[in-house]
Design a protein around this motif. Sequence first.
Motif, PDB file in Angstrom:
ATOM      1  N   ALA B 131       0.801  -1.219   0.000  1.00  0.00           N
ATOM      2  CA  ALA B 131       0.000   0.000   0.000  1.00  0.00           C
ATOM      3  C   ALA B 131       0.836   1.271   0.000  1.00  0.00           C
ATOM      4  O   ALA B 131       0.270   2.353  -0.100  1.00  0.00           O
ATOM      5  CB  ALA B 131      -0.936  -0.006   1.200  1.00  0.00           C
ATOM      6  N   SER B 132       2.169   1.169   0.077  1.00  0.00           N
ATOM      7  CA  SER B 132       3.128   2.277  -0.047  1.00  0.00           C
ATOM      8  C   SER B 132       4.177   2.256   1.057  1.00  0.00           C
ATOM      9  O   SER B 132       3.960   1.697   2.135  1.00  0.00           O
ATOM     10  CB  SER B 132       2.500   3.680  -0.067  1.00  0.00           C
ATOM     11  OG  SER B 132       1.980   4.028   1.203  1.00  0.00           O
ATOM     12  N   GLN B 133       5.297   2.862   0.717  1.00  0.00           N
ATOM     13  CA  GLN B 133       6.363   3.168   1.686  1.00  0.00           C
ATOM     14  C   GLN B 133       6.492   4.693   1.672  1.00  0.00           C
ATOM     15  O   GLN B 133       5.784   5.374   0.949  1.00  0.00           O
ATOM     16  CB  GLN B 133       7.684   2.549   1.239  1.00  0.00           C
ATOM     17  CG  GLN B 133       7.652   1.046   1.024  1.00  0.00           C
ATOM     18  CD  GLN B 133       7.643   0.264   2.312  1.00  0.00           C
ATOM     19  OE1 GLN B 133       6.894  -0.674   2.470  1.00  0.00           O
ATOM     20  NE2 GLN B 133       8.469   0.662   3.264  1.00  0.00           N
ATOM     21  N   TYR B 134       7.443   5.236   2.435  1.00  0.00           N
ATOM     22  CA  TYR B 134       7.553   6.699   2.504  1.00  0.00           C
ATOM     23  C   TYR B 134       8.038   7.306   1.183  1.00  0.00           C
ATOM     24  O   TYR B 134       7.486   8.245   0.670  1.00  0.00           O
ATOM     25  CB  TYR B 134       8.532   7.138   3.594  1.00  0.00           C
ATOM     26  CG  TYR B 134       8.304   6.521   4.951  1.00  0.00           C
ATOM     27  CD1 TYR B 134       7.057   6.566   5.556  1.00  0.00           C
ATOM     28  CD2 TYR B 134       9.354   5.924   5.627  1.00  0.00           C
ATOM     29  CE1 TYR B 134       6.866   6.008   6.810  1.00  0.00           C
ATOM     30  CE2 TYR B 134       9.170   5.365   6.887  1.00  0.00           C
ATOM     31  CZ  TYR B 134       7.932   5.404   7.476  1.00  0.00           C
ATOM     32  OH  TYR B 134       7.754   4.859   8.711  1.00  0.00           O
ATOM     33  N   GLY B 136      11.204   6.672  -2.311  1.00  0.00           N
ATOM     34  CA  GLY B 136      12.017   5.713  -3.049  1.00  0.00           C
ATOM     35  C   GLY B 136      13.189   5.208  -2.224  1.00  0.00           C
ATOM     36  O   GLY B 136      13.566   4.034  -2.295  1.00  0.00           O
ATOM     37  N   ALA B 137      13.751   6.093  -1.414  1.00  0.00           N
ATOM     38  CA  ALA B 137      14.930   5.723  -0.638  1.00  0.00           C
ATOM     39  C   ALA B 137      14.596   4.716   0.452  1.00  0.00           C
ATOM     40  O   ALA B 137      15.281   3.696   0.613  1.00  0.00           O
ATOM     41  CB  ALA B 137      15.544   6.980  -0.024  1.00  0.00           C
ATOM     42  N   SER B 138      13.532   4.977   1.211  1.00  0.00           N
ATOM     43  CA  SER B 138      13.191   4.030   2.284  1.00  0.00           C
ATOM     44  C   SER B 138      12.656   2.736   1.684  1.00  0.00           C
ATOM     45  O   SER B 138      12.830   1.663   2.265  1.00  0.00           O
ATOM     46  CB  SER B 138      12.200   4.644   3.275  1.00  0.00           C
ATOM     47  OG  SER B 138      10.968   4.917   2.657  1.00  0.00           O
ATOM     48  N   ALA B 139      12.032   2.817   0.502  1.00  0.00           N
ATOM     49  CA  ALA B 139      11.572   1.597  -0.162  1.00  0.00           C
ATOM     50  C   ALA B 139      12.774   0.722  -0.502  1.00  0.00           C
ATOM     51  O   ALA B 139      12.747  -0.498  -0.313  1.00  0.00           O
ATOM     52  CB  ALA B 139      10.770   1.939  -1.416  1.00  0.00           C
ATOM     53  N   THR B 328       2.079   4.463   9.814  1.00  0.00           N
ATOM     54  CA  THR B 328       1.648   5.458   8.836  1.00  0.00           C
ATOM     55  C   THR B 328       2.526   5.338   7.601  1.00  0.00           C
ATOM     56  O   THR B 328       3.750   5.336   7.711  1.00  0.00           O
ATOM     57  CB  THR B 328       1.754   6.864   9.454  1.00  0.00           C
ATOM     58  OG1 THR B 328       0.708   7.013  10.412  1.00  0.00           O
ATOM     59  CG2 THR B 328       1.617   7.943   8.402  1.00  0.00           C
ATOM     60  N   ASN B 329       1.898   5.212   6.424  1.00  0.00           N
ATOM     61  CA  ASN B 329       2.680   5.169   5.191  1.00  0.00           C
ATOM     62  C   ASN B 329       2.306   6.380   4.338  1.00  0.00           C
ATOM     63  O   ASN B 329       2.012   7.437   4.908  1.00  0.00           O
ATOM     64  CB  ASN B 329       2.466   3.820   4.484  1.00  0.00           C
ATOM     65  CG  ASN B 329       0.998   3.529   4.208  1.00  0.00           C
ATOM     66  OD1 ASN B 329       0.155   4.432   4.182  1.00  0.00           O
ATOM     67  ND2 ASN B 329       0.681   2.286   3.989  1.00  0.00           N
ATOM     68  N   HIS B 330       2.268   6.245   3.024  1.00  0.00           N
ATOM     69  CA  HIS B 330       1.905   7.401   2.191  1.00  0.00           C
ATOM     70  C   HIS B 330       0.639   7.103   1.391  1.00  0.00           C
ATOM     71  O   HIS B 330       0.595   7.195   0.173  1.00  0.00           O
ATOM     72  CB  HIS B 330       3.082   7.817   1.305  1.00  0.00           C
ATOM     73  CG  HIS B 330       4.079   8.645   2.047  1.00  0.00           C
ATOM     74  ND1 HIS B 330       5.002   9.459   1.445  1.00  0.00           N
ATOM     75  CD2 HIS B 330       4.276   8.816   3.374  1.00  0.00           C
ATOM     76  CE1 HIS B 330       5.736  10.072   2.367  1.00  0.00           C
ATOM     77  NE2 HIS B 330       5.312   9.685   3.544  1.00  0.00           N
TER      78      HIS B 330
END
Lengths: 132, 443, 485
Positions: B131-134, B136-139, B328-330
Amino acid sequence: MKELNELNFPDDVRYAESHEWARLEGDKLKVGISDYAQDQLGDIVFVELPEVGDTFGKGEEFGTVESVKAVSELYMPVAGEVVAINDTLEDAPEKVNNSPYSDGWMLEIKADDASKIGDLMDNNVYLNSLKG
Amino acid sequence: MRYLPHTADDIATMLKAVQIDSLEGLFAHIPQDCRRRETLKIPEALTEWELNDHMDALAATMAVSPEYKVFMGAGSYAHYVPAAASFLAGRSEFVTAYTPYQPEVSQGTLQAIYEYQTLTARLLGLEVANASQYDGASALAEAMLMAIRVSRKKTVAVSSAVHPMYRRVLATYFEPTGFNIRELPYLPDGTTDLGPLKDMDDLGGVAIQSPNFFGCMENLEAAKQSLPDKKTLLVICFSEPLAYGLYKSPGQCGADIACGEGQSLGIPRTFGGPGLGMFAAKMKYVRNMPGRLVGQTVDEEGKRGHVLTLATREQHIRREKATSNICTNHSLCALAAVMYMASLGGSGFKELARLNYDKAEYLKEALRKAGFKLPFSRPTFNEFVVEFPDDFRKTYQGLLQKKIIAGLPLVDFYPELKNHYLLCATETTARADMDALVKEIIP
Amino acid sequence: MKEILGTTGLIFNEPLLWEKGKKGRSGFSLPRRDVEKHPVDKQLGGPGPDFPDLSEVEVVRHFIRLSQWNFSVDSGMYPLGSCTMKYNPKTNERQAARSGFAQAHPLLPQHLSQGTLKLMYDLEQYLNEITGMDATSLQPAAGAHGELTGMLLFYAYHKSQGAPRSKIIVPDTAHGTNPASAALCGYRSVPVKSNERGVLSPQAVGDIMDTDTAGIMVTNPNTLGLFEENIKAISEIVHAKGGLVYGDGANMNAIMGIVNMGELGIDVLHLNLHKTFSSPHGGGGPGAGPVCVRKHLEPFLPVPRVIKQKERYALSEDFPETIGKIHAFYGNVGVMIRSYSYILSMGPEDLKKASQLAVLNAAYIKDQLKGTFHLPYDRPCMHECVFSDKLQEPYKVTTLDIVKRLMDYGFHPPTIYFPLVVPGAIMIEPTETESKEDIDLFIESMQAIAKEAKENPELLHAAPRKTKRRRLDETAAARKPCLTG
């Protein structure tokens, strides 16, 4: 959740404090979780089991069982080597709920010392421990 | 204050009900030495209208289009966002809801996330997307931790053509873990040197970005072939997912995990955040994935509905054994992205990708004709590297005066790339502006 | 009760996106092509994604219909404990949407991005002042990201002291992100139980604090809505063994202008801008989780940091002891703009008043519902109060049934089954932006439900009935995951 008297505790298996059972079948032991454990967990959605050939000491974690909102560790009731796993649980984890002592079995193990099953509780002692 | 509805009467009535004599009295149980003595020293309240003026003045100092011509991408891209998509992402039923833990009253968010997961999985060519990460870097950092979990190995390799800031975040995440990061150099054609992989032991994952930080398309099939061990996961990351409207997707190239930044998909740049961490993987790894997942099910009447599922991976259930600490994600950015992808449709997405490509090729060609060197020969997407003459820094400063930002100087990130600049053109870049840029920089 | 708030209205069924549309439709105005086509490398080229083609009207109706299936703060009271679902001011949205902010590239030359840098710098100063801490990094993207940053700070600090540590103390009332964040830094969580008053006792902490323990993570006010009254003594115990104190500021909304977190002995504190500082939750983010520290931890904060030199603002990497970067750029600037706008709109008096009214609303609910529902800790509460379903047990009605019924009454459920120390917990956080009338209606609704539990429990077991969907089969969803269509 059911009352204790609605649950089934057969006398042909022995029980661990962490709610696993073991049953001697030939020279192997079958392992699963008790009716009480499955009832506490509720609808089981996933069972994570080890690979055949893995060995565990008594009390070591051999897998996990998941309901929608809880995860519980599974502990080895008797030390030994895994010789078979119930891979039908991958597609039908509900077997653990429906028939915890038969179709819902988890492991077959070659015990280091099968007589150690005697260290586990019989059904009366186990039931009393649940009544606590 | 317009956000505080209590009248003096309300306060008095409520205080009386709880048998406390003043608002201060509500805090009487807090030990005296924990209480704050002086009032907060922050500016006095502004009216809504004063705030508008103040914020307008701050915003006015920022160099943005159309006043400025910004030929800069590097992980943050200018794309048109349809009014309909922005409008929908601003619907307050989506904006002011919490995480959809109560599915009966959150079906809107849940179905939209399910649709985001589906379109993301299709775009990236993989079976499941979260459903998302914060960002591109944290992904990327989470993907590499996942590769370690899945493979049970202790080392990862990362291409030096992965966005330098993603690599820095990865290094921060890895610092206390004891796991190792090995860096793969890049070749003269602008792609990753896969040669060193064969001598690396204990590799859990290899991360390659494509298009990479230089805009170059990597040879991903070769990367897949170069994995030293069948347990090593290929992680393909990206900062410009629009490229997959033109080029093969990560999944089509053999990715086990694809992750990256989705800001391009209808999210304003806002000085770098919030963006959208996109994350997809093969289904067999789903129980090792970080982040939330929405699944389809039915309600008591047998009607189709959606719920958060496989939550036993997550911190609120598994606590220290969770696959990630993310909560909490984005989510709203994911909704903006699905609204944008739906607006474009498959056909629009492909056409837009092609237009981005052609614009950048036009600028590339014009610069080549003007005599500038394009050091990397690999095909690119909407950005590329140019090597300018030694005195270009002065020209660059001069162009700023003329409100042209002629790309990003790479020397700050790659000391060996002196006079190299990363330039970007998207569908928002007019031919006339590209012509003007070239004219300005011809010595 | 005059009238039940929850009702039904005409909403629409709506299929999944890819069940609608037709090839040949488009919802996008393709920009004019003013350049020629250029050949594409055949080997690299792909077919493009399999998305449905929809008209603009189809897309708009689709998502509008979906939006109508959601409960939101803008439609009603959302008393989720420890989530601070306060009203999200509309002017904040207007400010963040200004083109100068929204269109700004993060790598702009610094002299061309002074407005955003000043905003970030000033916001850091305001947060320092509100928390009583010395320095702030705005980089973490969410609360859990702030916790991870905090744990990385712990790690870097102990390493700089020449003695990395392996354990961290986490109370049994902690949010699950606490142990999960600590685990990412290799720390093993050592649980500590709260006492019969619902708070930590210095002795319990003292018993387990040792020189291999990096410190303690404390949420204050805690998730029972109680102020950790022994926090100073606990900090002293932890500091005496060389440890650090982490403050989870999820519940900061109770104490703005009332408690100085720096003075409590807290070394690192994260805030949730999307809770205390009014930026919207967005159905699960984006938020922002700034980390505030005391002086001795400032050298380790993430880079780049915003600095002020004379009247110019700059981004500086010149902090050799930094933990590094935690976000690709500088964090969620769009969220920062909203919270900055909120702080300036509130000013010092109304920020404090917000906390006072948040506590008043919670205290009032606690008082009015006491007796109707079991109150496991009958003590002065902060901004939230925790009940349980114990009194409803005889009717075979659970917390889940109660809150599902609450949906039919037109309220979003409170947080349930958390904190774990209260079986069947019902954790209510009204926030300051709910009026007395709405709070009264909530109380009456809860009382009506308690009555129904006694007289007609079936109503609760079958709830909700007025929502778009009835209770969903989460077991089926988890047994046979269907995660894409």
